[in-house]
Write a protein that holds these residues in place. Structure first.
Motif, short mmCIF file in Angstrom:
data_model
loop_
_atom_site.label_atom_id
_atom_site.label_comp_id
_atom_site.label_asym_id
_atom_site.label_seq_id
_atom_site.Cartn_x
_atom_site.Cartn_y
_atom_site.Cartn_z
N GLY A 99 0.82 -1.20 0.00
CA GLY A 99 0.00 0.00 0.00
C GLY A 99 0.85 1.25 0.00
N PRO A 100 0.22 2.42 -0.10
CA PRO A 100 0.96 3.67 -0.21
C PRO A 100 1.82 4.00 1.00
CG PRO A 100 -1.39 4.08 -0.03
CD PRO A 100 -1.21 2.61 -0.15
N SER A 101 1.46 3.52 2.18
CA SER A 101 2.23 3.85 3.38
C SER A 101 3.15 2.70 3.81
CB SER A 101 1.29 4.22 4.52
OG SER A 101 0.49 3.09 4.86
N GLU A 102 3.25 1.64 3.00
CA GLU A 102 4.08 0.49 3.35
C GLU A 102 5.38 0.50 2.57
OE1 GLU A 102 1.00 -2.33 2.19
OE2 GLU A 102 0.97 -3.02 4.27
N ASN A 103 6.41 -0.18 3.13
CA ASN A 103 7.66 -0.34 2.39
C ASN A 103 8.17 -1.76 2.58
OD1 ASN A 103 9.52 -0.53 4.67
ND2 ASN A 103 9.04 1.62 5.01
N ILE A 104 9.10 -2.16 1.74
CA ILE A 104 9.61 -3.53 1.72
C ILE A 104 10.50 -3.83 2.92
CG2 ILE A 104 11.60 -3.09 0.26
CD1 ILE A 104 9.31 -6.06 -0.20
N GLY A 105 11.15 -2.81 3.48
CA GLY A 105 11.94 -2.95 4.70
C GLY A 105 13.02 -4.02 4.60
N ASP A 106 13.11 -4.86 5.63
CA ASP A 106 14.14 -5.89 5.72
C ASP A 106 13.93 -7.03 4.74
OD1 ASP A 106 14.17 -5.59 9.33
OD2 ASP A 106 15.31 -4.48 7.82
N MET A 107 12.79 -7.09 4.09
CA MET A 107 12.48 -8.19 3.18
C MET A 107 12.97 -7.91 1.76
SD MET A 107 11.15 -10.29 5.23
CE MET A 107 10.50 -11.53 4.14
N GLY A 108 13.68 -6.81 1.54
CA GLY A 108 14.14 -6.42 0.22
C GLY A 108 15.00 -7.46 -0.47
N SER A 109 15.75 -8.24 0.29
CA SER A 109 16.62 -9.24 -0.34
C SER A 109 15.84 -10.43 -0.89
CB SER A 109 17.65 -9.74 0.68
OG SER A 109 17.01 -10.37 1.77
N TYR A 110 14.56 -10.58 -0.52
CA TYR A 110 13.74 -11.68 -0.99
C TYR A 110 12.88 -11.31 -2.20
CZ TYR A 110 15.03 -13.58 3.51
OH TYR A 110 15.75 -14.03 4.59
N PHE A 111 12.88 -10.03 -2.58
CA PHE A 111 12.01 -9.55 -3.65
C PHE A 111 12.77 -8.67 -4.64
CE2 PHE A 111 7.96 -10.90 -1.99
CZ PHE A 111 8.19 -11.03 -0.64
N VAL A 112 12.26 -8.61 -5.86
CA VAL A 112 12.77 -7.72 -6.90
C VAL A 112 11.63 -6.79 -7.28
CG1 VAL A 112 13.48 -7.61 -9.32
CG2 VAL A 112 14.45 -9.33 -7.83
N GLU A 113 11.93 -5.50 -7.39
CA GLU A 113 10.90 -4.53 -7.72
C GLU A 113 10.47 -4.70 -9.17
OE1 GLU A 113 11.58 -0.11 -8.20
OE2 GLU A 113 10.64 -0.21 -6.21
N GLU A 114 9.17 -4.89 -9.39
CA GLU A 114 8.61 -5.04 -10.73
C GLU A 114 8.06 -3.71 -11.24
OE1 GLU A 114 8.19 -7.78 -12.93
OE2 GLU A 114 9.69 -8.71 -11.65
N ASN A 115 7.38 -2.96 -10.35
CA ASN A 115 6.78 -1.70 -10.75
C ASN A 115 6.84 -0.75 -9.56
OD1 ASN A 115 4.74 0.38 -11.15
ND2 ASN A 115 4.09 -0.83 -12.91
N ARG A 116 7.62 0.32 -9.71
CA ARG A 116 7.82 1.27 -8.60
C ARG A 116 6.52 2.03 -8.29
NH1 ARG A 116 12.38 3.70 -6.30
NH2 ARG A 116 13.64 2.59 -7.80
N LYS A 117 5.79 2.45 -9.32
CA LYS A 117 4.57 3.24 -9.11
C LYS A 117 3.54 2.47 -8.30
CE LYS A 117 0.80 5.51 -11.54
NZ LYS A 117 0.18 5.79 -12.83
N TRP A 118 3.34 1.20 -8.63
CA TRP A 118 2.32 0.38 -7.95
C TRP A 118 2.88 -0.41 -6.78
CZ3 TRP A 118 -2.31 1.87 -8.83
CH2 TRP A 118 -2.63 2.43 -10.05
#
Length: 180
Positions: free
Chosen positions: A8-27
């Motif tokens: 959502g708009p107020s959430e961020n990936i935080g410490d889980m960034g190493s498990y995910f790749v950004e597909e779409n920055r806007k969404w």
């Protein structure tokens, strides 16, 4: 393993960034690329682990158990024509199993995950009242034979709303089983 995460708009990936790749920055859409050893779903799977297993074997076994668990849940949902939805106290859809397209229609112009805006109007009233009642009384609410319009005919649906115990840091979750 190749699941997606939408924030959502107020959430961020935080410490889980190493498990995910950004597909779409806007969404804020991310694709899962790596399994986490410490986080796993547990749907009736025991925590038994033999003593002489190495870390890599444990990782493989956990991912196999999660895969078996997901396959089992999908098979049950398909065979019994059950649709299960997890939502929070604000009616935000968190997860779904089964043929969710039988009951959910995504809004045309703006993507929202509010359950009450995605279900037929007849079902929205039943869910709204049932969720509030289950939240207030903290027990399972069952509504039998709720008539909803499907195409040109009316279909009867049974709805079960059940509070699920979650850790105190999380909002209470509710599980709905809708059967035709």
């Amino acid at each position: 393993m190749r699941g997606y995460l939408m924030l959502g708009p107020s959430e961020n990936i935080g410490d889980m960034g190493s498990y995910f790749v950004e597909e779409n920055r806007k969404w804020k859409l991310f694709q899962k690329v790596k399994e986490s050893v410490g986080i796993r779903q547990n749907y009736g799977i025991s925590d038994y682990k033999p003593a002489d297993i190495t870390l890599s074997q444990t990782t493989i076994k956990i991912s196999e158990l999660v895969q078996y668990s997901e396959s089992f849940m999908d098979a049950v949902a398909e065979d019994f024509k059950i649709t299960g939805l997890y939502v929070d106290e604000t009616y935000q859809l968190l997860h779904g199993i089964g043929d969710i397209n039988r009951f959910l229609k995504f809004p045309n112009k703006r993507l929202q995950f509010n359950l009450l805006k995605m279900v037929p109007e007849e079902l929205a009233v039943t869910l709204s009242v049932g969720i509030r009642k289950a939240l207030k009384q903290n027990y399972k609410i069952v509504s039998r034979q709720v008539a909803i319009r499907e195409g040109k005919k009316n279909v009867l649906v049974n709805v079960s709303i059940k509070p699920i115990a979650a850790e105190k840091i999380y909002l209470k979750l509710y599980l709905f089983f809708c059967r035709k």
